[in-house]
Structures are given as C-alpha cells and as structure tokens.
Motif scaffolding. Structure first.
Motif, PDB file in Angstrom:
ATOM      1  N   ALA A  36       0.792  -1.226   0.000  1.00  0.00           N
ATOM      2  CA  ALA A  36       0.000   0.000   0.000  1.00  0.00           C
ATOM      3  C   ALA A  36       0.826   1.279   0.000  1.00  0.00           C
ATOM      4  CB  ALA A  36      -0.985  -0.008   1.173  1.00  0.00           C
ATOM      5  N   PRO A  37       1.883   1.364   0.847  1.00  0.00           N
ATOM      6  CA  PRO A  37       2.637   2.619   0.878  1.00  0.00           C
ATOM      7  C   PRO A  37       3.259   2.974  -0.468  1.00  0.00           C
ATOM      8  CG  PRO A  37       3.132   1.284   2.808  1.00  0.00           C
ATOM      9  CD  PRO A  37       2.367   0.416   1.864  1.00  0.00           C
ATOM     10  N   ASN A  38       3.561   1.936  -1.319  1.00  0.00           N
ATOM     11  CA  ASN A  38       4.198   2.186  -2.603  1.00  0.00           C
ATOM     12  C   ASN A  38       3.196   2.377  -3.732  1.00  0.00           C
ATOM     13  OD1 ASN A  38       6.923   1.922  -1.660  1.00  0.00           O
ATOM     14  ND2 ASN A  38       6.529  -0.259  -1.419  1.00  0.00           N
ATOM     15  N   SER A  39       1.900   2.177  -3.473  1.00  0.00           N
ATOM     16  CA  SER A  39       0.883   2.359  -4.484  1.00  0.00           C
ATOM     17  C   SER A  39       0.733   3.841  -4.779  1.00  0.00           C
ATOM     18  CB  SER A  39      -0.447   1.771  -4.006  1.00  0.00           C
ATOM     19  OG  SER A  39      -0.315   0.388  -3.754  1.00  0.00           O
ATOM     20  N   LYS A  40       0.674   4.186  -6.049  1.00  0.00           N
ATOM     21  CA  LYS A  40       0.601   5.592  -6.435  1.00  0.00           C
ATOM     22  C   LYS A  40      -0.819   6.117  -6.280  1.00  0.00           C
ATOM     23  CE  LYS A  40       1.964   8.842 -10.030  1.00  0.00           C
ATOM     24  NZ  LYS A  40       2.584   9.013 -11.360  1.00  0.00           N
ATOM     25  N   ILE A  41      -0.944   7.259  -5.607  1.00  0.00           N
ATOM     26  CA  ILE A  41      -2.224   7.930  -5.426  1.00  0.00           C
ATOM     27  C   ILE A  41      -2.111   9.315  -6.054  1.00  0.00           C
ATOM     28  CG2 ILE A  41      -3.849   8.888  -3.745  1.00  0.00           C
ATOM     29  CD1 ILE A  41      -2.901   6.730  -1.777  1.00  0.00           C
ATOM     30  N   VAL A  42      -3.030   9.626  -6.953  1.00  0.00           N
ATOM     31  CA  VAL A  42      -3.060  10.939  -7.591  1.00  0.00           C
ATOM     32  C   VAL A  42      -4.417  11.565  -7.298  1.00  0.00           C
ATOM     33  CG1 VAL A  42      -2.915  12.238  -9.738  1.00  0.00           C
ATOM     34  CG2 VAL A  42      -1.498  10.198  -9.424  1.00  0.00           C
ATOM     35  N   GLN A  50      -6.950  21.806  -1.771  1.00  0.00           N
ATOM     36  CA  GLN A  50      -5.558  21.495  -2.112  1.00  0.00           C
ATOM     37  C   GLN A  50      -4.546  21.724  -0.981  1.00  0.00           C
ATOM     38  OE1 GLN A  50      -4.256  23.407  -5.718  1.00  0.00           O
ATOM     39  NE2 GLN A  50      -2.280  22.372  -5.748  1.00  0.00           N
ATOM     40  N   PRO A  51      -4.570  22.880  -0.274  1.00  0.00           N
ATOM     41  CA  PRO A  51      -3.567  23.061   0.787  1.00  0.00           C
ATOM     42  C   PRO A  51      -3.653  22.005   1.877  1.00  0.00           C
ATOM     43  CG  PRO A  51      -4.614  25.143   0.265  1.00  0.00           C
ATOM     44  CD  PRO A  51      -5.415  24.085  -0.428  1.00  0.00           C
ATOM     45  N   LEU A  52      -4.869  21.634   2.286  1.00  0.00           N
ATOM     46  CA  LEU A  52      -5.039  20.607   3.311  1.00  0.00           C
ATOM     47  C   LEU A  52      -4.565  19.263   2.794  1.00  0.00           C
ATOM     48  CD1 LEU A  52      -6.100  19.455   5.976  1.00  0.00           C
ATOM     49  CD2 LEU A  52      -8.376  19.336   4.919  1.00  0.00           C
ATOM     50  N   ALA A  53      -4.953  18.916   1.572  1.00  0.00           N
ATOM     51  CA  ALA A  53      -4.557  17.625   1.007  1.00  0.00           C
ATOM     52  C   ALA A  53      -3.044  17.529   0.873  1.00  0.00           C
ATOM     53  CB  ALA A  53      -5.232  17.429  -0.347  1.00  0.00           C
ATOM     54  N   GLU A  54      -2.407  18.630   0.458  1.00  0.00           N
ATOM     55  CA  GLU A  54      -0.951  18.617   0.303  1.00  0.00           C
ATOM     56  C   GLU A  54      -0.253  18.448   1.642  1.00  0.00           C
ATOM     57  OE1 GLU A  54      -0.331  21.433  -3.668  1.00  0.00           O
ATOM     58  OE2 GLU A  54      -0.285  22.344  -1.674  1.00  0.00           O
ATOM     59  N   GLN A  55      -0.695  19.182   2.657  1.00  0.00           N
ATOM     60  CA  GLN A  55      -0.061  19.099   3.969  1.00  0.00           C
ATOM     61  C   GLN A  55      -0.280  17.728   4.596  1.00  0.00           C
ATOM     62  OE1 GLN A  55       1.917  21.524   5.203  1.00  0.00           O
ATOM     63  NE2 GLN A  55       2.441  20.132   6.861  1.00  0.00           N
ATOM     64  N   GLN A  59       2.601  14.852   5.673  1.00  0.00           N
ATOM     65  CA  GLN A  59       2.664  14.220   6.985  1.00  0.00           C
ATOM     66  C   GLN A  59       2.492  12.708   6.871  1.00  0.00           C
ATOM     67  OE1 GLN A  59       0.251  15.934  10.076  1.00  0.00           O
ATOM     68  NE2 GLN A  59       0.806  18.031   9.565  1.00  0.00           N
ATOM     69  N   TYR A  60       1.585  12.303   6.013  1.00  0.00           N
ATOM     70  CA  TYR A  60       1.313  10.874   5.820  1.00  0.00           C
ATOM     71  C   TYR A  60       2.550  10.171   5.254  1.00  0.00           C
ATOM     72  CZ  TYR A  60      -1.015   6.632   4.138  1.00  0.00           C
ATOM     73  OH  TYR A  60      -1.380   5.330   3.905  1.00  0.00           O
ATOM     74  N   ILE A 259      -7.208   8.113   2.996  1.00  0.00           N
ATOM     75  CA  ILE A 259      -8.428   8.865   3.307  1.00  0.00           C
ATOM     76  C   ILE A 259      -8.776   8.739   4.783  1.00  0.00           C
ATOM     77  CG2 ILE A 259     -10.925   9.000   2.913  1.00  0.00           C
ATOM     78  CD1 ILE A 259     -10.386   8.303  -0.012  1.00  0.00           C
ATOM     79  N   LYS A 260      -8.617   7.534   5.337  1.00  0.00           N
ATOM     80  CA  LYS A 260      -8.897   7.347   6.757  1.00  0.00           C
ATOM     81  C   LYS A 260      -7.928   8.156   7.607  1.00  0.00           C
ATOM     82  CE  LYS A 260     -10.100   3.326   8.440  1.00  0.00           C
ATOM     83  NZ  LYS A 260     -11.476   3.595   8.872  1.00  0.00           N
ATOM     84  N   TYR A 261      -6.726   8.383   7.096  1.00  0.00           N
ATOM     85  CA  TYR A 261      -5.765   9.228   7.806  1.00  0.00           C
ATOM     86  C   TYR A 261      -6.304  10.654   7.899  1.00  0.00           C
ATOM     87  CZ  TYR A 261      -1.418  11.787   8.764  1.00  0.00           C
ATOM     88  OH  TYR A 261      -0.464  12.610   9.314  1.00  0.00           O
ATOM     89  N   LEU A 262      -6.855  11.179   6.802  1.00  0.00           N
ATOM     90  CA  LEU A 262      -7.437  12.524   6.824  1.00  0.00           C
ATOM     91  C   LEU A 262      -8.653  12.595   7.739  1.00  0.00           C
ATOM     92  CD1 LEU A 262      -6.440  12.726   3.343  1.00  0.00           C
ATOM     93  CD2 LEU A 262      -6.996  14.966   4.210  1.00  0.00           C
TER      94      LEU A 262
END
Length: 302
Positions: A36-42, A50-55, A59-60, A259-262
């Motif tokens: 999962a950590p290596n799976s690409k998410i776009v 955007q600012p929240l998603a980027e930050q 962190q993630y 998403i669950k992290y957010l």
C-alpha cells in the motif's frame, strides 16, 4: 455523527473485510497492505481543498515511508471528471458529484474530510467591511460599479470571478448570490491567484475559501454576520461546502488508508482547524446534495 460519514466508513470497512475473506484472500490482502505505501495515489481537483490535502499527504508520507501521493489543483469540475473516467485515483471537490453536469455520481463514492467556509473579499482600500446581500448581488450582477454606491470610497469596483467548473464559484453563486447570472469579468482558476489579485488590485472584489484568508484582504460580512467558523457550524453563515474526496467505486486499500488518515481524530483535531478548515464533527447542521439543511450534533440542554 453525520449519516453520510457513517456510510463512507462502512464502505471502506466493507472493502477491507471482503479482501480478508478466505485463506487465499487473506494472503492477497496482506500483500496488498504491504504494498500500500508504494501504491501511487493521484488526487486532482478543488484548489480550496488542495492546501489541506498537500499538507496531510506530506505528513502521511513522512510516517509511511514509500508512500507515493501527488496532489494537484485544477478545480472541482476537473477532479470529478477525471476520477469518473479513471484518469486519477481521487477527485477532490467542493461540491457533491450530483451537482456537476455530465458526471454519473452513482459510480463515485463520496468521502467527506472537512468543511470549508467561503467568504467574499475586497481590497482593503475599498473602505467597506459589510454588505447587505442585495448589495453583494448588485455588485456581481453589475448594478453597482463604484464602491461609493455601497458605502465605500469613490473607486471603481473590479470584479474577479472563478472559472466555470470551480466548486468555490458554484457554492458562492448558489448560496451567497442565489444566481449564476453574473456580470462578465476576468476569471481565475484558483483561490490562491484570486487572493493575490484582490490584495494587489485597487477596488477588487471576489471570494475565496476561509483557508486562504489573510489580514491583507478584507473579508466582508453579509447583513452584519461575519464569515467565521462558529457561524458556519450553525449555518448562520450559509456559504460553506463539504470537502469531498471522490473515488471511482470502492477505493483500494492504499487509498482507504490515506483517506482514513485525513478522517482520523488526530488530523481532524489538529491539522484541519490549524489550516482554516472545519471538522465535519463540529457542524451542528448537515447539507444534503439537493441543498436541504438538517440539524445534527445538537448539544443536550439541561
């Protein structure tokens, strides 16, 4: 908790549970989780989100080594259309998919991660801090062309709008103006650009997400009500929207994890308020896709 949030959580949990059924499936699930950590998410779309998603992505990634996440803007319309075709993993949007023409919302799954308020803003030299709703509509429809007509300085009003397909524009027109028949004006494709232009342009007026508000532009009250988080949570300030992360069908494990992290308690209580967004759980009202307001999370009175 908001009924829609529970539905989202159920979809995510059901997806993971299905992957874990059976002996061979359990092994596949483990491999998927390990990868999962290596799976690409776009994630593409809303510049308000955007600012929240980027930050959050930064962190993630720092705590999940190897995570490959790309966050891009482009507007809610672009996010929804691209996720609907499978071109991107996540479509970020300020509006419900049902509100976007040409989108088959039945094929998309909604994951709400925050609430964002939207405020009209003016160049500080305009000399106005409060407008009536009638005055605001008059400005954007071209009835008023000078700030002096609405209690400000003798200075021409310069309209700056967002491009068609912008979720911020849709929300502002639907909930602040209650009309999309606005005067033709220059259009910009992001909250950040609008903020910079209003700041630097004498007489300018536009609107941006709370997350972009800074003291060097004038946030305008409407009918004496200020654009604040508290007023958004009660719908006294009705110009707000959910920040949606849409996936095409049930998301894959790597996407579920991000998403669950957010949506986690840690991010909801720290990063989201810090960056000018509002946790969904703080809302005392909910808005449906057709615009209806429902009361939720009301405090118990003794």
């Amino acid at each position: 908790m908001n009924k829609r949030i529970l539905t989202v959580a159920f979809v995510a949990l059901a997806t993971l549970a299905f992957a874990g059924c059976g002996k061979s499936n359990a092994k596949a699930s483990k491999n998927a989780t390990d990868a999962a950590p290596n799976s690409k998410i776009v994630a593409v779309g809303s510049t308000a989100l955007q600012p929240l998603a980027e930050q959050a992505a930064e962190q993630y990634k720092s705590s999940n080594h190897g995570a490959n996440i790309t966050i891009q803007g482009g507007g809610s319309g672009a996010g929804l259309s691209q996720v609907a075709t499978g071109a991107v993993t996540i479509g970020n949007s300020d509006v419900f998919a049902q509100q976007q023409k040409g989108i088959n919302s039945k094929k998309l799954v909604d994951h709400q991660v925050a609430v964002v308020g939207i405020a009209p803003i003016a160049n500080k030299d305009a000399g106005v801090k409060n407008l009536s709703r009638k005055q605001l509509v008059g400005i954007f429809t071209g009835r008023y062309t000078n700030w002096q007509q609405v209690g400000g300085k003798k200075q021409a009003i310069v309209l700056i709008n967002r491009t068609q397909g912008s979720g911020t524009r849709t929300t502002f027109e639907d909930l602040a103006l209650k009309t999309s028949q606005v005067k033709n004006a220059q259009e910009q494709d992001s909250n950040g650009t609008v903020y910079q232009m209003v700041k630097k342009t004498p007489g300018a007026i536009s609107y941006i997400a709370f997350s972009y508000l800074k003291p060097d532009v004038q946030a305008l009250s409407l009918n004496g009500i200020a654009p604040t988080e508290k007023n958004v949570t009660t719908n006294n300030w009705p110009v707000w929207a959910y920040e949606h992360m849409y996936t095409k069908g049930a998301p894959k494990p790597a996407v579920v994890k991000f998403i669950k992290y957010l949506q986690s308690k840690h991010i909801q209580q720290t990063l989201i308020p810090k960056m000018g967004y509002i946790p969904v759980t703080r809302m005392q009202v909910a808005r449906t896709a057709d615009g209806k307001i429902e009361e939720v999370n009301q405090p118990v009175t003794k």
